[in-house]
Design an enzyme around this catalytic site. Structure first.
Site, short mmCIF file in Angstrom:
data_model
loop_
_atom_site.label_atom_id
_atom_site.label_comp_id
_atom_site.label_asym_id
_atom_site.label_seq_id
_atom_site.Cartn_x
_atom_site.Cartn_y
_atom_site.Cartn_z
NE ARG A 57 -4.00 -4.86 6.62
CZ ARG A 57 -4.89 -4.28 5.81
NH1 ARG A 57 -6.07 -3.90 6.29
NH2 ARG A 57 -4.61 -4.07 4.54
CB ALA A 92 -7.90 0.93 -3.40
CG ASP A 112 -12.45 3.18 2.65
OD1 ASP A 112 -13.02 2.44 1.82
OD2 ASP A 112 -11.34 2.91 3.14
NE ARG A 153 -3.27 -0.29 2.80
CZ ARG A 153 -4.53 -0.42 2.41
NH1 ARG A 153 -5.19 0.63 1.98
NH2 ARG A 153 -5.13 -1.60 2.45
#
Length: 474
Positions: free
Chosen positions: A193, A324, A311, A114
């Site tokens: 994650r 995204a 979002d 990211r």
């Protein structure tokens, strides 16, 4: 008309709050359409944070047009270049192998870190000469008949023709748009994650294959799924584990992750998964609570000079693999509708943006919910008993989603959408109520309403996804 080098000035001034993927895309696309853009970001400096993010071919189509393809070329060596997604049952047997989409849909997908992808986007926006202010925290939004604006933490007041709230799941702009504070609630799930190098994995026979090239593997079990990917020719590895979690999410969505907690969930799974978890540096782990919001009645303010995107408007579950990408589509469409409407009709452009984007986003959101449920609620005892059962576990690649060209579509449909809006065809209700996605119950509370829109579900939808996958391959 689609993606010229640069349109002449439109005279439209746009303030965008939030420099995430949606906000930066909106800034680049608005600049490209000739709008005067100011991008505000609360963080005082750009940091390479986070872990894996996936941008589908529908987002790749946008990226390919930037800088004559220069951004796409920059992303290629730092993104995932595997050949297939291998799905396993939780105890190890391979359920299905799904070839990567490649250029089946005409444009590449970009899956990578990211922070690294974001740095490329940010650098390109700077190269285009877009005005970007870091450390500019917005504390207030306002609008009147002919302008909108924001107030910064330092008291500075900024005005524009339109203000875009791309400020994430905790959006302040959303409260102004809705007229009330929309509280998030737990989705019932969270994800562990992480991202780290494969140096230690290469030393163990069970995990050595992760370091030998770009790979993508998934394991599905009762109410849990685990995805692991390596990239940069096997140099880095990222894994995510989605699991049930009902913890309170009012104050924070992110907590340090603990290896012992992960092993309580997957400790008796495939030895490869167990070893990968045990070899994970705990300081690199995050326990991220997945918040949920019911579909919003509207994404735009009453005066249609403030709107939200990404979002802030429509949070996605990770299983959609589209959060995204849809935020980027939002930015493209808004730039186009403002361009088509012109400075004298900015509110029309904002209303057209919402009209074009609303139902497509909801459909993509639903796919994420369906994928999660089919992986988590499968009949694991009989999963391997038939080709149909196994094939149903494929990650779907629906053509309606991946073939979409957000820019071309917006330019094509704007004239009719604008005509209908100006004629009052859509009434005065907020868009969620107009479309039937939402309704008001007997107490006047807005609830998800149109079950026809929510359908099909369950086995019928799973089979539909299988058919769409087959169609895509053809």
């Amino acid at each position: 008309m689609v993606s010229p080098t640069q349109h002449p000035p439109s005279g439209i001034k746009v303030i965008i709050v939030g420099a995430g993927f949606g906000g930066i895309t909106a800034a680049i696309e608005c600049h490209n359409k000739g709008h005067d853009v100011l991008l505000l970001e609360a963080f005082p400096e750009l940091k390479i944070l986070g872990d894996v993010i996936s941008l589908g071919p529908n987002a790749g189509r946008i990226i390919e047009r930037w800088g004559g393809g220069s951004v796409a070329r920059e992303l290629h060596p730092i993104t995932h270049n595997n050949k297939e997604l291998v799905m396993h049952r939780f105890d190890g047997p391979v359920v299905t192998r799904t070839p990567v989409t490649g250029l089946v849909f005409g444009s590449p997908a970009f899956n990578g870190h990211r922070g690294e992808l974001h740095r490329c986007f940010f650098a390109f926006a700077q190269q285009q000469g877009i005005k970007i202010r870091l450390g500019a925290r917005v504390v207030e939004y306002f609008e009147d008949a002919d302008k909108a604006g924001v107030v910064l933490e330092n008291g500075e007041r900024l005005e524009a023709d339109v203000v875009v709230g791309a400020d994430g799941v905790k959006s302040q702009a959303r409260a102004l748009v809705l007229g009330y504070d929309d509280k998030p609630r737990s989705s019932g799930y969270a994800i562990w994650r992480t991202w780290f190098t494969t140096e230690e994995l290469a030393k163990d026979p069970l995990t050595k294959f992760f370091s030998e090239g770009d790979t993508h593997n998934g394991w599905i079990g009762p109410d849990v799924h685990f995805l692991a990917a390596t990239l940069k020719n096997g140099r880095d590895v990222s894994w995510v584990c989605t699991h049930t979690d009902e913890k309170d999410i009012e104050e924070s969505y992110s907590f340090p992750g603990k290896i012992e907690d992960v092993l309580k969930v997957v400790g008796d799974w495939d030895p490869v998964v167990v070893k990968l978890v045990k070899m994970t540096p705990e300081e690199n782990m995050v326990d991220w609570k997945l918040v949920y919001r019911d579909p919003l009645p509207t994404w735009i303010s009453k005066g249609a000079r403030i709107c939200i995107l990404g979002d802030a408007a429509h949070p996605f579950l990770p299983t959609s693999i589209q959060g995204a990408s849809q935020a980027m589509e939002d930015g493209v469409v808004l730039a186009c509708t403002l361009f088509c409407a012109g400075k004298s009709r900015v509110p029309l452009g904002v209303r057209a943006y919402e009209r074009i984007r609303y139902e497509r986003c909801r459909r993509a959101q639903l796919m994420g919910e369906t994928v999660r449920d089919k992986w988590h609620k499968a009949d694991f005892d009989n999963l391997m008993s038939s080709e149909d059962n196994m094939r149903a576990m494929d990650l779907p690649h629906p053509p309606w989603l991946f073939w979409h060209d957000a820019e071309k579509h917006a330019l094509d449909v704007f004239p009719q959408v604008a005509k209908d809006i100006e004629a009052g065809k859509f009434g005065t209700e907020d868009i969620g109520l107009q479309t039937g996605v939402l309704r008001r119950d007997e107490n006047g509370t807005v609830v998800v309403g149109n079950r026809d829109f929510e359908q099909p579900t369950g086995e019928e939808l799973v089979q539909g996804l299988v058919k769409e996958q087959l169609t895509a391959e053809l």
